[in-house]
Design an enzyme around this catalytic site. Structure first.
Site, mmCIF file in Angstrom:
data_model
loop_
_atom_site.group_PDB
_atom_site.id
_atom_site.type_symbol
_atom_site.label_atom_id
_atom_site.label_comp_id
_atom_site.label_asym_id
_atom_site.label_seq_id
_atom_site.Cartn_x
_atom_site.Cartn_y
_atom_site.Cartn_z
ATOM 1 N N GLU A 223 0.818 -1.220 0.000
ATOM 2 C CA GLU A 223 0.000 0.000 0.000
ATOM 3 C C GLU A 223 0.849 1.267 0.000
ATOM 4 O O GLU A 223 0.541 2.234 -0.698
ATOM 5 C CB GLU A 223 -0.905 -0.019 1.225
ATOM 6 C CG GLU A 223 -1.842 1.156 1.313
ATOM 7 C CD GLU A 223 -2.714 1.092 2.568
ATOM 8 O OE1 GLU A 223 -3.529 2.000 2.741
ATOM 9 O OE2 GLU A 223 -2.568 0.138 3.350
ATOM 10 N N ASP A 224 1.936 1.263 0.778
ATOM 11 C CA ASP A 224 2.644 2.519 1.060
ATOM 12 C C ASP A 224 4.074 2.599 0.527
ATOM 13 O O ASP A 224 4.748 3.607 0.751
ATOM 14 C CB ASP A 224 2.695 2.747 2.587
ATOM 15 C CG ASP A 224 1.297 2.920 3.170
ATOM 16 O OD1 ASP A 224 0.419 3.382 2.435
ATOM 17 O OD2 ASP A 224 1.106 2.573 4.347
#
Length: 726
Positions: A95-96
């Site tokens: 996600e990051d």
């Protein structure tokens, strides 16, 4: 691995002992139960995660990697396998960070990559608001859970560490996250039997939402009076002595209530803090199931049991797999004693739920009872989400299913079914099978015939009576409580509405084509397919349903299919001699596509007309309705309709009744309407003085003759001065 990955992995921090930070050493100590090669994998996962998250910090200022490592530590305390711990360390990388699913799969295998992907939130999609994003994220998490239950374990551990470090968030974010935790994540932990995590989530959520209340209760627990502490010791010693005399090998511990459980009990039972605190709690852990019942006999001999407060969750486990004997005793100091009795295995499952004795597809002793129950629950949720229209609706259904209390019921064959509290006979029918619910007409509870809306209590034997002609009704949604029942009813109602819309649309298009001296069967297939394709209808049924719902005018569709100009088509329709059978006949049961106007309340037997309204379908009015004058200005929306020979159901009507204003007049009128076998929906006073009262009765009747019978019976009453249909 993508070209970016080698560069990323090349920057891995050194993994020698001297450079390993303390928080990684803490994780390795918690995971000491794993073999050395698997602990090496944890260090490798930390190195990759630290490189991926380099430069990222938490709001507290700490390096971001400390969070996923702490999440893995929570799971290590639960004794989870190495794949789950590695996935926890990497759960935010997709996600990051630039790290991809493929890179994780290459390094640690497909299972770890699947777990990480399952936990990843849907932040890359655009949603209308935060609420919808949360709901859609939850739906994705559920689907991943259905493939591997360890996804929810990582998610719960992630939420637990976020709650432990909530202080760095803004007040508004703290309230939002705490509220979401108490509404969704703590109940999920409870539903999966994970009481240790559930209790901490609830307590941290309570502290964040109501810090002052939490502080008051916590201080009261910490500073219990010396007299109470001495009483607790005396009771514990007495119980231990009696169990030892009976040679019951046991482990006896006193239970301390958490601030959240005390607060919840105060609200639910309307008790003061002193009343809730004045309860002694003990847990007795023994070796076997027979020892549980032996210990129960011992404690009942030591102190008298409180009537009706004994619960046997060993023979009938809770829906989350929890097993224990619960009893409440009369204490020697005037305070009740709550005792739980269970085996070591039951105690482990009660504390850790699906995380207890984690066994996966390969090897092990097979799933424990909590894992089996969790799989069944999630399978039901997956079935529910397939039939649910929106993520928000699905999330609401899940919340309904997360009740802490259940009722336990027996089928006619003696099987046990667990349902949420306040469940009705109809909820039971849908729990048995969707088809049983759809065809249900009544139920027998302990041999007595009862309506479907009857609420059920634990221990009852329930049998559902079905009929092939029965179908779900919109009113059912008002009293069912389980998510499965609600979803199934909505889905079936939509299907029935669609079928009714297709039938009505077919009749309306046929009538429009007849006015042009043709029919649907005579329209060339190529022309019909071209029209459907041009207007993006997947099949003919979709077009017919759209016509019935008022989204397309049948005359315009007919003209397009015949390919005539509007003027020529209107002339041909005007030249045609109308026949007696031209009217579209309705039965009153056309769901969702035929509605009855509130301005004139038509009933079978009235002369009626229909007005085609976009999105609503056909709205039926009486021909003598004052609004019909306006509708005549739009002849293209006028629908010639009439009543079919067989009309079913109850129809709304309204009576204006003038009575002498004296005691008992209303009761006499209501009794007369009931004797005429009509239901009263609502009564309101229109006017009232010392001598006379004018009331409006909203009632239900079968047809015009039934309405006339109601009016006759009411007119005969001595207190009635006048009756008029409104």
């Amino acid at each position: 691995m993508t070209p970016a990955q080698p560069a990323l992995l090349a920057t891995l921090p050194a993994a020698d002992d001297a450079s390993v930070p303390d928080y990684v050493r803490d994780l390795e100590r918690s995971a000491a139960y794993l073999p050395a090669p698997q602990r090496e994998q944890l260090r490798r996962a930390w190195a990759i995660g630290a490189a991926a998250h380099v430069g990222q910090s938490r709001k507290s200022g700490e390096p971001y990697i400390t969070h996923p490592v702490a999440v893995a530590g929570v799971l290590a305390d639960q004794g989870l396998d190495v794949e789950t711990l590695v996935a926890a360390i990497l759960h935010d990388t997709i996600e990051d960070t630039p790290l991809t699913r493929e890179a994780i799969a290459t390094e640690f295998g497909d299972t770890v990559a699947e777990l990480v992907d399952g936990v990843t939130k849907l932040d890359k999609l655009q949603f209308r608001d935060r609420q919808e994003a949360t709901a859609e994220s939850f739906r994705k998490m559920l689907l991943a859970m259905s493939r591997d239950l360890r996804v929810i374990l990582i998610k719960l551990a992630d939420r637990l560490h976020n709650m432990r470090t909530l202080g760095a968030q803004s007040p508004e974010a703290r309230r939002r996250i705490a509220s979401e935790t108490l509404e969704i994540y703590a109940p999920i932990a409870q539903r999966l039997g994970m009481n240790l995590i559930k209790a901490e989530l609830q307590d941290l959520g309570f502290r964040a939402l109501h810090p002052w209340r939490h502080a008051v209760i916590e201080k009261r627990i910490r500073t219990q009076p010396v007299v109470r502490r001495e009483s607790l010791v005396q009771i514990e010693a007495h119980l231990a002595q009696r169990l030892a005399k009976e040679k019951v090998l046991h482990r006896l511990v006193s239970r301390v209530k958490s601030p959240w459980s005390i607060y919840s009990k105060m609200r639910a039972e309307h008790k003061t803090l002193a009343q809730v605190m004045d309860v002694f709690g003990f847990r007795i852990v023994v070796r076997s199931v027979p020892d549980c019942y032996h210990a129960l006999g011992v404690v009942h001999a030591a102190y008298k049991p409180l009537d009706s407060r004994f619960r046997d969750f060993v023979a009938i486990p809770k829906a989350n797999g929890y097993q224990s004997l619960h009893t409440v005793l009369f204490g020697p100091y005037g305070s009740p004693i709550e005792v739980q009795i269970r085996t070591e295995e039951m105690d482990l499952v009660a504390e850790r739920g699906i995380a207890a004795h984690w066994t996966y597809k390969h090897g092990g002793e097979g799933p424990n009872i909590a894992q089996s129950r969790a799989h069944s629950w999630i399978a039901g949720l997956v079935e529910s989400q397939r039939a649910t229209g929106s993520s928000l609706e699905f999330l609401e259904n899940v919340k309904v299913d997360l009740f802490p209390d259940e009722v336990y019921l027996f089928t006619p064959k003696g099987d046990i079914m667990a349902l949420p509290r306040n469940s009705t006979a109809l909820d039971f029918a849908y729990a048995v099978h969707t088809d049983v619910g759809n065809r249900a007409v009544a139920a027998r509870v302990d041999g007595k015939l009862v309506p479907l809306r009857t609420k059920l209590a634990s221990g009852q034997r329930v049998e559902i009576i079905t009929a092939k002609s029965s179908a779900p009704k919109p009113q059912w949604l008002e009293f069912v409580v389980s998510g499965k029942a609600r979803t199934s009813i909505r889905q079936q109602l939509k299907q029935l509405e669609h079928e009714d819309a297709v039938q009505l649309g077919h009749r309306m298009l046929d009538r429009a084509l007849e006015a042009l001296q043709t029919s649907l069967e005579r329209v060339p297939a190529v022309r019909l397919d071209a029209y459907l394709s041009e207007h993006r209808y997947p099949r003919l049924e979709a077009l017919l349903a759209d016509i019935a719902l008022g989204n397309r005018m049948p005359q315009q569709v007919a003209q397009a299919l015949v390919r005539e100009s509007p003027g020529k088509a209107a002339q041909r329709a005007a030249d045609r001699v109308p026949r007696a059978g031209d009217k579209i006949l309705i039965t009153g049961a056309e769901r969702g596509v035929v509605s009855f106007a509130n301005c004139c309340l038509p009933v079978p037997g009235d002369e009626i007309m229909g007005y085609h309204t976009a999105g609503k379908g056909v709205v039926v009015h009486r021909l003598d309705c004052p609004n019909v004058i306006d509708y005549r200005k739009s002849p293209d929306r006028w629908v010639d309709i009439g009543w079919d020979r067989e009309v079913s159901g109850d129809f709304s009507a309204a009576l204006k009744i003038e009575v002498d204003n004296r005691p008992g007049a209303l009761a006499q009128v209501a009794a007369a309407i009931a004797e005429a076998e009509s239901n009263i929906d609502r009564v309101e006073y229109l006017d009232r003085d010392a001598n006379m009262a004018v009331m409006r009765f909203a009632i239900e009747v079968g047809d015009r003759r039934h309405l006339a019978d109601v009016i006759r019976r009411v007119r005969r009453l001595g207190v009635v001065l006048g009756v008029q249909r409104m």
